[in-house]
Write a protein that holds these residues in place. Structure first.
Motif, PDB file in Angstrom:
ATOM      1  N   ALA A 199       1.082   7.980   7.012  1.00  0.00           N
ATOM      2  CA  ALA A 199       1.983   8.891   7.734  1.00  0.00           C
ATOM      3  C   ALA A 199       2.649   8.165   8.904  1.00  0.00           C
ATOM      4  N   ALA A 200       1.890   7.356   9.621  1.00  0.00           N
ATOM      5  CA  ALA A 200       2.460   6.600  10.744  1.00  0.00           C
ATOM      6  C   ALA A 200       3.483   5.582  10.245  1.00  0.00           C
ATOM      7  N   ALA A 201       3.194   4.929   9.130  1.00  0.00           N
ATOM      8  CA  ALA A 201       4.138   3.950   8.570  1.00  0.00           C
ATOM      9  C   ALA A 201       5.414   4.635   8.111  1.00  0.00           C
ATOM     10  N   ASP A 202       5.283   5.813   7.501  1.00  0.00           N
ATOM     11  CA  ASP A 202       6.467   6.569   7.086  1.00  0.00           C
ATOM     12  C   ASP A 202       7.299   6.990   8.295  1.00  0.00           C
ATOM     13  N   ALA A 203       6.635   7.449   9.357  1.00  0.00           N
ATOM     14  CA  ALA A 203       7.346   7.861  10.568  1.00  0.00           C
ATOM     15  C   ALA A 203       8.052   6.670  11.208  1.00  0.00           C
ATOM     16  N   GLU A 204       7.377   5.527  11.227  1.00  0.00           N
ATOM     17  CA  GLU A 204       7.997   4.333  11.794  1.00  0.00           C
ATOM     18  C   GLU A 204       9.207   3.902  10.974  1.00  0.00           C
ATOM     19  N   VAL A 257       0.836  -1.203   0.000  1.00  0.00           N
ATOM     20  CA  VAL A 257       0.000   0.000   0.000  1.00  0.00           C
ATOM     21  C   VAL A 257       0.871   1.253   0.000  1.00  0.00           C
ATOM     22  N   ARG A 258       1.959   1.239   0.747  1.00  0.00           N
ATOM     23  CA  ARG A 258       2.859   2.400   0.750  1.00  0.00           C
ATOM     24  C   ARG A 258       3.445   2.635  -0.640  1.00  0.00           C
ATOM     25  N   GLU A 259       3.847   1.571  -1.311  1.00  0.00           N
ATOM     26  CA  GLU A 259       4.410   1.718  -2.661  1.00  0.00           C
ATOM     27  C   GLU A 259       3.345   2.179  -3.651  1.00  0.00           C
ATOM     28  N   LEU A 260       2.131   1.659  -3.518  1.00  0.00           N
ATOM     29  CA  LEU A 260       1.048   2.113  -4.390  1.00  0.00           C
ATOM     30  C   LEU A 260       0.723   3.584  -4.141  1.00  0.00           C
ATOM     31  N   ALA A 261       0.748   3.985  -2.874  1.00  0.00           N
ATOM     32  CA  ALA A 261       0.443   5.376  -2.534  1.00  0.00           C
ATOM     33  C   ALA A 261       1.498   6.336  -3.089  1.00  0.00           C
ATOM     34  N   ALA A 262       2.731   5.870  -3.151  1.00  0.00           N
ATOM     35  CA  ALA A 262       3.818   6.723  -3.659  1.00  0.00           C
ATOM     36  C   ALA A 262       3.836   6.787  -5.181  1.00  0.00           C
TER      37      ALA A 262
END
Length: 116
Positions: A104-109, A36-41
């Motif tokens: 945002a939480a995943a990026d911060a982590e 999901v993070r890669e898709l969001a980016a």
């Protein structure tokens, strides 16, 4: 009512069928969250083969199915490639700010030094 699959389409829940607990379950797994993070980016849909995941091909298929069946992503065939995109409009309409907050939480982590 879930959208029926034809030979070259996949079943997806309708917006009304997407449940918070299903979305949270899908996003709770680190591999699925990475997808999901890669898709969001990405600026566009990405094929399944784009992802370099630390799991077997069959496990990768399982993770994509969980994301699709929970309503987090939409998968469509483009030729022989299965393309993936986040269902942002549906998720935002149902759970305002949830996806942005999780990302945002995943990026911060991910930015934290290990062990903290």
């Amino acid at each position: 009512m879930t959208t029926a699959a034809t030979p070259r389409s996949l079943e997806h829940p309708t917006r009304a069928e997407i449940r918070l607990e299903g979305v949270l379950h899908a996003l709770a797994d680190p591999v699925r969250l990475q997808v999901v993070r890669e898709l969001a980016a990405a600026e566009d849909e990405l094929s399944c083969s784009y992802f370099d995941l630390p799991v077997t091909k069959s496990t990768t298929t399982h993770h994509f199915r969980v994301l699709r069946e929970s309503g987090v992503i939409r998968q469509t065939y483009r030729g022989t490639a299965k393309m993936n995109g986040i269902r942002r409009d549906d998720l935002e309409a149902l759970f305002p700010g949830l996806l942005a907050g999780v990302l945002a939480a995943a990026d911060a982590e991910a930015a934290r030094p290990s062990g903290t």
